[in-house]
Design a protein around this motif. Structure first.
Motif, PDB file in Angstrom:
ATOM      1  N   VAL A 208     -24.955  12.772 -17.644  1.00  0.00           N
ATOM      2  CA  VAL A 208     -25.819  11.608 -18.623  1.00  0.00           C
ATOM      3  C   VAL A 208     -25.906  11.372 -19.575  1.00  0.00           C
ATOM      4  N   PHE A 209     -25.898  12.420 -20.511  1.00  0.00           N
ATOM      5  CA  PHE A 209     -25.140  12.203 -21.641  1.00  0.00           C
ATOM      6  C   PHE A 209     -24.371  12.361 -22.373  1.00  0.00           C
ATOM      7  N   HIS A 210     -22.918  12.709 -20.903  1.00  0.00           N
ATOM      8  CA  HIS A 210     -21.407  12.455 -21.486  1.00  0.00           C
ATOM      9  C   HIS A 210     -20.968  13.780 -22.672  1.00  0.00           C
ATOM     10  N   SER A 211     -21.879  15.082 -22.411  1.00  0.00           N
ATOM     11  CA  SER A 211     -21.680  16.199 -23.276  1.00  0.00           C
ATOM     12  C   SER A 211     -20.311  16.124 -23.813  1.00  0.00           C
ATOM     13  N   SER A 212     -19.727  16.720 -24.945  1.00  0.00           N
ATOM     14  CA  SER A 212     -17.813  17.498 -25.329  1.00  0.00           C
ATOM     15  C   SER A 212     -17.816  18.204 -24.417  1.00  0.00           C
ATOM     16  N   ARG A 213     -18.700  19.182 -24.033  1.00  0.00           N
ATOM     17  CA  ARG A 213     -18.158  20.930 -23.987  1.00  0.00           C
ATOM     18  C   ARG A 213     -17.504  20.389 -22.224  1.00  0.00           C
ATOM     19  N   CYS A 214     -17.792  19.688 -21.767  1.00  0.00           N
ATOM     20  CA  CYS A 214     -17.325  19.941 -20.200  1.00  0.00           C
ATOM     21  C   CYS A 214     -16.185  18.518 -19.795  1.00  0.00           C
ATOM     22  N   ASP A 215     -16.137  18.314 -18.779  1.00  0.00           N
ATOM     23  CA  ASP A 215     -15.832  16.406 -17.881  1.00  0.00           C
ATOM     24  C   ASP A 215     -16.584  16.712 -17.091  1.00  0.00           C
ATOM     25  N   CYS A 216     -17.723  16.751 -16.806  1.00  0.00           N
ATOM     26  CA  CYS A 216     -17.973  16.796 -15.115  1.00  0.00           C
ATOM     27  C   CYS A 216     -18.767  15.344 -15.733  1.00  0.00           C
ATOM     28  N   GLY A 217     -19.152  14.464 -16.334  1.00  0.00           N
ATOM     29  CA  GLY A 217     -19.547  13.629 -16.795  1.00  0.00           C
ATOM     30  C   GLY A 217     -18.482  12.350 -15.934  1.00  0.00           C
ATOM     31  N   GLU A 218     -16.984  12.924 -16.796  1.00  0.00           N
ATOM     32  CA  GLU A 218     -16.123  12.281 -16.439  1.00  0.00           C
ATOM     33  C   GLU A 218     -15.343  12.391 -14.808  1.00  0.00           C
ATOM     34  N   GLN A 219     -15.942  13.639 -14.146  1.00  0.00           N
ATOM     35  CA  GLN A 219     -15.183  13.449 -13.364  1.00  0.00           C
ATOM     36  C   GLN A 219     -15.985  12.737 -11.912  1.00  0.00           C
ATOM     37  N   LEU A 220     -17.330  12.897 -11.807  1.00  0.00           N
ATOM     38  CA  LEU A 220     -18.008  12.189 -11.678  1.00  0.00           C
ATOM     39  C   LEU A 220     -18.096  10.871 -10.923  1.00  0.00           C
ATOM     40  N   ASN A 221     -17.526  10.112 -12.408  1.00  0.00           N
ATOM     41  CA  ASN A 221     -17.051   8.759 -12.916  1.00  0.00           C
ATOM     42  C   ASN A 221     -15.815   8.368 -11.941  1.00  0.00           C
ATOM     43  N   GLU A 222     -15.116   9.810 -12.245  1.00  0.00           N
ATOM     44  CA  GLU A 222     -13.833   9.139 -11.518  1.00  0.00           C
ATOM     45  C   GLU A 222     -13.818   9.610  -9.850  1.00  0.00           C
ATOM     46  N   SER A 223     -14.732  10.132  -9.750  1.00  0.00           N
ATOM     47  CA  SER A 223     -14.999  10.245  -7.791  1.00  0.00           C
ATOM     48  C   SER A 223     -15.464   8.741  -7.330  1.00  0.00           C
ATOM     49  N   ILE A 224     -16.881   8.322  -7.959  1.00  0.00           N
ATOM     50  CA  ILE A 224     -16.837   7.576  -7.729  1.00  0.00           C
ATOM     51  C   ILE A 224     -16.283   5.892  -7.990  1.00  0.00           C
ATOM     52  N   GLU A 225     -15.261   6.201  -8.330  1.00  0.00           N
ATOM     53  CA  GLU A 225     -14.072   4.852  -9.002  1.00  0.00           C
ATOM     54  C   GLU A 225     -13.221   5.062  -7.361  1.00  0.00           C
ATOM     55  N   LEU A 226     -13.621   6.100  -7.624  1.00  0.00           N
ATOM     56  CA  LEU A 226     -12.164   6.394  -6.302  1.00  0.00           C
ATOM     57  C   LEU A 226     -12.517   6.365  -4.996  1.00  0.00           C
ATOM     58  N   MET A 227     -13.912   6.292  -4.675  1.00  0.00           N
ATOM     59  CA  MET A 227     -14.644   6.116  -3.277  1.00  0.00           C
ATOM     60  C   MET A 227     -15.015   5.004  -3.445  1.00  0.00           C
ATOM     61  N   HIS A 228     -15.261   4.373  -4.345  1.00  0.00           N
ATOM     62  CA  HIS A 228     -15.337   2.969  -4.078  1.00  0.00           C
ATOM     63  C   HIS A 228     -14.074   2.102  -3.525  1.00  0.00           C
ATOM     64  N   GLN A 229     -12.595   2.397  -4.038  1.00  0.00           N
ATOM     65  CA  GLN A 229     -11.431   2.092  -3.361  1.00  0.00           C
ATOM     66  C   GLN A 229     -10.917   2.013  -2.094  1.00  0.00           C
ATOM     67  N   GLN A 230     -11.859   3.609  -1.782  1.00  0.00           N
ATOM     68  CA  GLN A 230     -11.230   4.243  -0.686  1.00  0.00           C
ATOM     69  C   GLN A 230     -12.433   5.161   0.530  1.00  0.00           C
ATOM     70  N   GLY A 231     -13.266   4.814  -0.295  1.00  0.00           N
ATOM     71  CA  GLY A 231     -14.925   4.977   0.531  1.00  0.00           C
ATOM     72  C   GLY A 231     -14.753   6.315   0.295  1.00  0.00           C
ATOM     73  N   GLY A 232     -16.035   6.852   0.901  1.00  0.00           N
ATOM     74  CA  GLY A 232     -16.214   8.366   0.496  1.00  0.00           C
ATOM     75  C   GLY A 232     -17.437   9.147   0.998  1.00  0.00           C
ATOM     76  N   ILE A 233     -17.802  10.376   0.156  1.00  0.00           N
ATOM     77  CA  ILE A 233     -19.269  11.080   0.843  1.00  0.00           C
ATOM     78  C   ILE A 233     -19.149  12.184  -0.669  1.00  0.00           C
ATOM     79  N   LEU A 234     -19.872  11.412  -1.519  1.00  0.00           N
ATOM     80  CA  LEU A 234     -20.396  12.250  -3.100  1.00  0.00           C
ATOM     81  C   LEU A 234     -21.729  13.192  -2.148  1.00  0.00           C
ATOM     82  N   LEU A 235     -21.115  14.610  -2.739  1.00  0.00           N
ATOM     83  CA  LEU A 235     -22.509  15.752  -2.477  1.00  0.00           C
ATOM     84  C   LEU A 235     -22.935  16.053  -3.464  1.00  0.00           C
ATOM     85  N   TYR A 236     -23.808  15.230  -3.786  1.00  0.00           N
ATOM     86  CA  TYR A 236     -24.993  15.711  -5.558  1.00  0.00           C
ATOM     87  C   TYR A 236     -25.289  16.717  -5.428  1.00  0.00           C
ATOM     88  N   LEU A 237     -24.614  17.801  -5.981  1.00  0.00           N
ATOM     89  CA  LEU A 237     -25.554  19.547  -5.493  1.00  0.00           C
ATOM     90  C   LEU A 237     -26.191  20.228  -6.281  1.00  0.00           C
TER      91      LEU A 237
END
Length: 207
Positions: free
Chosen positions: A62-91
């Protein structure tokens, strides 16, 4: 056995217009409200869905902390699944399972020189408290027996295989490096060295 509780259509992603369906569950093991976000498969001949098990990270997602890459990984996953389809399990496993408040305490320790694992240990926690039995139940409720897993984390890969979910292939996420006074380069290097994450060191070592 978990069961699908409800399905709701929504739009997600950085562009805020990617169509998806959010699914809630009943009967999960830990009683936490995990959800699945399902993206339609663009290739109808692709029978093995792309899956990502993404652990909640408020500071990164949510807040795009500079300490990790979680938000970027989430966005990358969403973009790829938009292209290919898929299921994101948000735990709902904030801070590798230690919770948001404890993660903020760990941030203080990291500012004093500890890495993420050392900070968790100093607070009295194991390296990684996450376990993925609920993710398995969610896949079973969705009748998913074979996946292409989007991850760099061998713990997630082993969790699915040990539970009898066939992992046809592994799709790695990129190494999202953030520069600045408080960057995430050391965080990524620690994930490789301590957590055996399957990230490309050469990519991380680039400025």
């Amino acid at each position: 056995m978990a069961q699908v509780r409800a399905r709701v259509e929504l739009n997600v992603g950085q562009r805020s217009h990617i169509p998806a369906e959010i699914v809630s569950f009943s009967g999960l093991k830990d009683g936490v409200e995990h959800v699945a976000v399902i993206f339609n498969q663009a290739d109808q001949n692709q029978h093995t869905p792309l899956i990502r098990m993404h652990s909640e990270c408020l500071t990164g997602d949510v807040f795009h902390s500079s300490r990790c890459d979680c938000g970027e990984q989430l966005n990358e996953s969403i973009e790829l699944m938009h292209q290919q389809g898929g299921i994101l399990l948000y735990l709902r496993q904030e801070g590798r399972g230690i919770g948001l408040y404890n993660k903020i305490d760990a941030y203080v320790l990291q500012s004093q020189g500890m890495n993420t694992y050392e900070a968790n240990n100093h607070l009295g926690f194991a390296d990684d408290l996450r376990e993925f039995s609920d993710a398995v139940l969610m896949l079973q409720a969705l009748n998913i027996k074979q996946v292409r897993l989007m991850t760099n984390n061998p713990k997630k890969l082993n969790a699915l295989r040990d539970a009898g979910i066939e992992v046809e292939s592994v799709v790695g996420t990129h190494a999202h490096i953030k520069s600045g006074h408080v960057g995430n380069r050391a965080y990524l290097e620690t994930k490789i060295q301590h957590g055996s994450h399957m990230l490309d060191i050469k990519k991380i070592s680039k400025p």
